[in-house]
Design a protein around this motif. Structure first.
Motif, short mmCIF file in Angstrom:
data_model
loop_
_atom_site.label_atom_id
_atom_site.label_comp_id
_atom_site.label_asym_id
_atom_site.label_seq_id
_atom_site.Cartn_x
_atom_site.Cartn_y
_atom_site.Cartn_z
N GLY A 1 6.14 7.14 -7.31
CA GLY A 1 6.06 6.27 -6.15
C GLY A 1 4.92 6.62 -5.21
O GLY A 1 4.62 5.86 -4.29
N HIS A 2 4.26 7.76 -5.46
CA HIS A 2 3.16 8.21 -4.59
C HIS A 2 1.94 7.31 -4.81
O HIS A 2 1.55 7.02 -5.93
N TRP A 3 1.31 6.89 -3.70
CA TRP A 3 0.15 6.01 -3.77
C TRP A 3 -1.14 6.82 -3.68
O TRP A 3 -1.23 7.79 -2.92
N ILE A 4 -2.14 6.39 -4.47
CA ILE A 4 -3.45 7.00 -4.40
C ILE A 4 -4.50 5.89 -4.29
O ILE A 4 -4.20 4.71 -4.56
N GLU A 5 -5.70 6.27 -3.92
CA GLU A 5 -6.81 5.32 -3.84
C GLU A 5 -7.90 5.79 -4.78
O GLU A 5 -8.37 6.94 -4.69
N LEU A 6 -8.32 4.92 -5.71
CA LEU A 6 -9.35 5.26 -6.68
C LEU A 6 -10.69 4.72 -6.20
O LEU A 6 -10.81 3.56 -5.80
N HIS A 7 -11.71 5.57 -6.27
CA HIS A 7 -13.05 5.20 -5.85
C HIS A 7 -13.90 5.01 -7.10
O HIS A 7 -14.15 5.95 -7.85
N GLN A 8 -14.35 3.78 -7.34
CA GLN A 8 -15.13 3.47 -8.52
C GLN A 8 -16.61 3.72 -8.28
O GLN A 8 -17.06 3.88 -7.14
N ASP A 9 -17.37 3.73 -9.40
CA ASP A 9 -18.80 4.00 -9.30
C ASP A 9 -19.53 2.95 -8.49
O ASP A 9 -20.57 3.22 -7.89
N ASN A 10 -19.03 1.71 -8.51
CA ASN A 10 -19.68 0.63 -7.76
C ASN A 10 -19.24 0.60 -6.29
O ASN A 10 -19.41 -0.39 -5.60
N GLY B 1 -13.77 13.73 -5.31
CA GLY B 1 -13.68 12.63 -4.37
C GLY B 1 -13.48 11.29 -5.01
O GLY B 1 -13.61 10.25 -4.35
N GLN B 2 -13.16 11.27 -6.30
CA GLN B 2 -12.91 10.01 -7.00
C GLN B 2 -11.50 9.48 -6.75
O GLN B 2 -11.23 8.32 -7.00
N VAL B 3 -10.62 10.35 -6.30
CA VAL B 3 -9.24 9.98 -6.01
C VAL B 3 -8.87 10.49 -4.63
O VAL B 3 -9.14 11.66 -4.31
N GLY B 4 -8.31 9.62 -3.81
CA GLY B 4 -7.81 10.02 -2.50
C GLY B 4 -6.34 9.68 -2.39
O GLY B 4 -5.87 8.69 -2.97
N THR B 5 -5.59 10.48 -1.68
CA THR B 5 -4.16 10.23 -1.53
C THR B 5 -3.91 9.42 -0.27
O THR B 5 -4.68 9.49 0.70
N LEU B 6 -2.82 8.66 -0.30
CA LEU B 6 -2.42 7.84 0.85
C LEU B 6 -1.15 8.39 1.45
O LEU B 6 -0.29 8.92 0.72
N ASP B 7 -1.01 8.27 2.75
CA ASP B 7 0.19 8.73 3.45
C ASP B 7 1.21 7.60 3.47
O ASP B 7 1.00 6.56 4.10
N ASP B 8 2.30 7.80 2.74
CA ASP B 8 3.31 6.75 2.66
C ASP B 8 4.49 7.01 3.59
O ASP B 8 5.58 6.49 3.41
N GLY B 9 4.27 7.83 4.63
CA GLY B 9 5.32 8.07 5.62
C GLY B 9 5.54 6.84 6.49
O GLY B 9 4.78 5.86 6.46
N GLN B 10 6.59 6.86 7.28
CA GLN B 10 6.92 5.73 8.15
C GLN B 10 5.79 5.51 9.16
O GLN B 10 5.43 6.41 9.93
N LEU B 11 5.23 4.29 9.16
CA LEU B 11 4.05 4.01 9.98
C LEU B 11 4.33 4.21 11.46
O LEU B 11 3.55 4.85 12.17
N PHE B 12 5.44 3.67 11.96
CA PHE B 12 5.72 3.77 13.40
C PHE B 12 5.90 5.23 13.80
O PHE B 12 5.43 5.65 14.87
N ASP B 13 6.60 6.01 12.97
CA ASP B 13 6.83 7.41 13.30
C ASP B 13 5.53 8.20 13.31
O ASP B 13 5.32 9.07 14.17
#
Length: 831
Positions: A749-758, A801-813
């Motif tokens: 369930g953990h979200w990541i962000e992939l950075h492509q060459d373009n 730096g090709q993969v970055g993690t996202l914070d999936d904690g409660q946004l308001f908190d």
């Protein structure tokens, strides 16, 4: 008691009525997922404790029965054992239902205040005579267990109560009403035990064991529940050891440990007021500082904010269009817009708003600044959320629990939108995207209809959660198919790799005919693959398949003995039969199979011819030995004949001899010479036949390069589909490497962000870690696979730096923690 053993007791007669089940489920669905998850986790942690209680009650009662002084007492304990055994399953179910009922009561306005025995009016001094002795003993036993547990688990119980309290709006949760508090747990069990038809002495033994195995284990229950809530972002910074009394302390020590029964809004106001106030000259119009002009009534202020919202609509529309092109929205200055509106309406009369309203406006502005700066959300979703700023300001002005209660529907709605949008990216025409369209309709409805009644947020939240449930089911089906496909692929890859490893262990370094190499790589490897996939490497068929490989390899190796010839002749027929059976089972191409067997026949015939050549060499050596013997015999015979002729002539030298007699004797000796000559001639011809004809007849031609007999030394076989060494596989990282630590902390369930060459980015979620191969499978929001990594390659991608993690904690908190941190920093800087 034995007279009542046939009585049927409805164990759950005192619990929630069947008609209330639906209401309970509906109530639970309206609560945060963390609330339901905590309930389930706590019940799961209690289950083994209750199991231990019932597993030991038999032994305890049996021991008491064994030590009983008379038969009546002994029978009483045995009957009690039987009673508990019969009703054990029902008691376990009813105990769980009692806990569910106490959770349900937290969601209603008529939740009762839990009482200890000290609060019970039946225990008043002038009322003790009205209580039966057995009931009094039960009350005292229960109260003793509760007081003991509350003293032992003060810290963890207090933390759990505080966290649950933040999820329940607007009711207050205390240690007494906490469904997993000692009071609730103990009273639930005592209530269930009322269905038992047993003597008070046996029941007190049951309570003593409940105290030993269940109440003493509540610490593990609280630890498990607190862990669930912390993982869901509910007060992760709550200080250990903070008691209920300490929650009333107005000094903020942990962000946002102030949440709970503490008035977080008041504490935020304290921090806000501690900042230097920039005072300017008295304005002649517009909005001025608190207390410097007449105060606008709250109802009027709500109307003015609605007008501000309408005036900002064009600006919000422009921001949304820009966001669709990737430009993030800007913070709205609501206070300035309100001042401009007042100046237009009352050009010569300054106005102010109340302190609570002013603080709420400023704090919500800070919250939205964090939200709009948050990199976890796509720009179009931020632009939609930005439209909620004024409705949220209204909600905060009307109800200060907006900042205090994690269960406030407006906060929960924002968290749900942010959580659902975490992996969302704008693709194509966004208006056709279901999630974007749903969030857009929700925002529009709130902007149009919110008049200060928080029930609108609750209605919208319920509708949105139902939408998400349907969407999750659809995505879940696609994701499950993806996971199943990857799992099957992993098992296939594992099987191919196992086959390749097993074959290479046997062929490495051997010189093999090309037909054998082709048979193993392209045909028999599939037979072994099918066996491994269906039965594994411990099956008898797997070993038999490897035995075929061993026999085949032996049959094409050089041989130099008659025993080898005999074994080869015996082995080949069953070997070829087993090979044909295996290839037929996998549906191997019959034409290619026939060619394989034709080539194998050539190989095996060449092996037999090689063995015949060896035998011929041995025969020629034997003939040569016989030839030497014949030559020695000829020499002896010649010597004897010559000696006989000499003696014959000497014997007749001194006397008269008849010529006829002499002629006859000479004829005999010459005949012996003739026979000796034939022997010598025959020996020479036999030798000639061996030296020329026979060897020429059995000579074997050297194989052509493309012949099935052509050989090559094998280093390793390559089986299609076997796992290859991953890129960078020879690089190792220490276990404490930060990138590996990040990878190891990832959960499904953990979200990541992939950075492509373009330079493009897209987001994906960890769907599964395939155990067979150790691969991390990532899917997009639709459940389709978009990337896969091993543990090492994922860590290396994070390093690069090709993969970055996202914070999936409660946004308001997270936003609230950021505001508290910012206010502290500002106060420290200006101090």
């Amino acid at each position: 008691m034995s007279e009542n053993t046939t009585k049927v007791v409805q164990l759950n007669s005192h619990l929630t009525a069947p008609g209330q089940v639906t209401d309970e489920l509906q109530s639970l669905t309206r609560m945060p997922a963390a609330f339901v998850e905590t309930k389930d986790k706590g019940k799961q942690a209690l289950r083994p404790l209750l199991q231990a209680l019932f597993d030991n009650i038999d032994d305890a009662l049996f021991e008491l029965a064994d030590r009983a002084e008379h038969n009546a007492e002994q029978n009483m304990f045995f009957e009690s054992m039987r009673e508990v055994r019969i009703k054990r399953r029902g008691m376990e179910l009813c105990f769980g239902q009692e806990l569910d009922n106490r959770f349900r009561l937290l969601l209603t306005d008529d939740a009762p205040r839990a009482k200890s025995s000290a609060d019970d009016p039946r225990l008043a001094v002038d009322s003790l005579s009205l209580i039966a002795n057995e009931e009094l003993e039960e009350l005292v036993a229960a109260d003793t267990m509760i007081i003991k547990a509350e003293g032992e688990f003060t810290d963890s119980l207090s933390q759990l109560t505080t966290r649950i309290d933040t999820l329940v709006h607007p009711l207050e949760v205390t240690d007494k009403t906490n469904p997993f508090g000692p009071t609730s747990v103990c009273q639930s069990f005592v209530g269930v035990c009322k269905t038992l038809d047993m003597d008070i002495r046996a029941k007190l033994v049951l309570f003593k064991l409940f105290d030993r195995y269940v109440m003493n284990g509540l610490g593990d229950v609280y630890a498990a529940c607190n862990e669930v809530l912390v993982n869901n972002g509910i007060l992760p910074g709550l200080a250990k050891g903070r008691t209920t009394a300490a929650r009333a302390d107005s000094n903020i020590q942990q962000p946002p440990a102030a949440s709970g029964t503490v008035d977080v809004f008041a504490q935020l106001q304290t921090l806000l007021h501690g900042l230097p106030q920039h005072t300017a000259g008295i304005e002649t119009s517009g909005l001025v500082a608190v207390g410097q002009a007449p105060q606008i009534p709250r109802d009027t202020l709500m109307t003015l904010l609605q007008s501000v919202q309408l005036s900002l609509a064009p600006q919000l529309d422009q921001q949304l269009q820009a966001a669709l092109q990737g430009v993030g929205p800007q913070q709205l200055d609501i206070q300035q817009s309100l001042s401009n509106l007042l100046s237009a309406k009352l050009p010569s009369k300054p106005m102010s708003i109340g302190q609570v309203e002013s603080d709420a406006l400023n704090l919500v502005a800070m919250l939205f600044q964090f939200i709009l700066d948050d990199r976890n959300l796509a720009a179009p979703m931020k632009a939609l959320i930005a439209r909620l700023q004024i409705p949220f300001i209204k909600a905060a002005m009307i109800d200060s629990s907006f900042f205090t209660k994690g269960g406030h529907p407006a906060r929960r709605l924002l968290n749900e939108i942010a959580s659902a949008s975490l992996g969302w990216v704008a693709i194509g025409i966004v208006d056709r995207d279901p999630l974007y369209a749903k969030v857009s309709s929700i925002v529009t409805r709130i902007q149009r209809e919110f008049d200060g009644d928080s029930r609108l947020f609750q209605d919208v939240l319920t509708d949105f959660v139902a939408f998400l449930d349907m969407d999750k089911r659809r995505i879940g089906l696609v994701e499950q198919r993806t996971i199943n496909a990857e799992d099957g692929k992993a098992k296939s890859e594992q099987a191919r790799t196992a086959v390749q490893t097993a074959l290479n262990e046997r062929v490495a370094g051997l010189s093999l005919p090309k037909v054998v190499i082709s048979l193993l790589e392209q045909a028999w490897s599939n037979v072994l693959f099918l066996i491994y996939l269906k039965e594994g490497d411990q099956a008898e068929n797997w070993q038999e398949g490897l035995n075929v490989v061993d026999d085949l390899l032996w049959s094409v190796q050089p041989m130099d003995s008659a025993d080898s010839r005999h074994r080869l002749v015996t082995m080949v027929p069953p070997l070829l039969k087993n090979v044909r059976a295996g290839l037929t089972k996998i549906g191997y191409n019959p034409f290619e199979m026939n060619q394989l067997f034709t080539d194998l026949e050539v190989v095996h015939l060449s092996q037999l011819q090689a063995l015949n050549t060896v035998k011929l060499d041995m025969t020629a050596s034997t003939v040569s030995t016989e030839q030497n013997k014949n030559q020695r015999s000829i020499a002896r015979e010649t010597s004897v004949i010559e000696k006989t002729l000499d003696q014959l002539l000497e014997g007749h030298g001194g006397s008269d001899v008849s010529l006829e007699e002499l002629d006859a004797e000479l004829d005999e000796q010459l005949a012996a010479f003739d026979a000796l000559g034939d022997l010598m001639a025959g020996d020479s011809e036999a030798a000639q036949r061996i030296d020329t004809g026979a060897l020429d007849e059995l000579a074997v031609d050297l194989p052509a390069e493309n012949s099935p007999l052509a050989r090559q030394v094998v280093e390793k076989l390559v089986v299609d589909g076997a796992a290859e060494e991953p890129a960078g596989g020879n690089v190792d990282l220490p276990d404490n490497d930060p990138s590996l630590v990040i990878v190891d902390s990832m959960v499904v369930g953990h979200w990541i962000e992939l950075h492509q060459d373009n330079k493009k980015k897209f987001r994906c979620r960890l769907a599964a870690v395939i155990r067979a191969t150790g691969k991390y499978i990532f899917v997009n929001r639709s459940g389709m696979k978009v990337a896969e990594y091993t543990r090492l390659t994922l860590a290396q991608a994070i390093q690069r730096g090709q993969v970055g993690t996202l914070d999936d904690g409660q946004l308001f908190d997270r936003a609230l923690e950021s505001v508290i941190g910012s206010l502290r920093d500002m106060k420290t800087t200006t101090a």
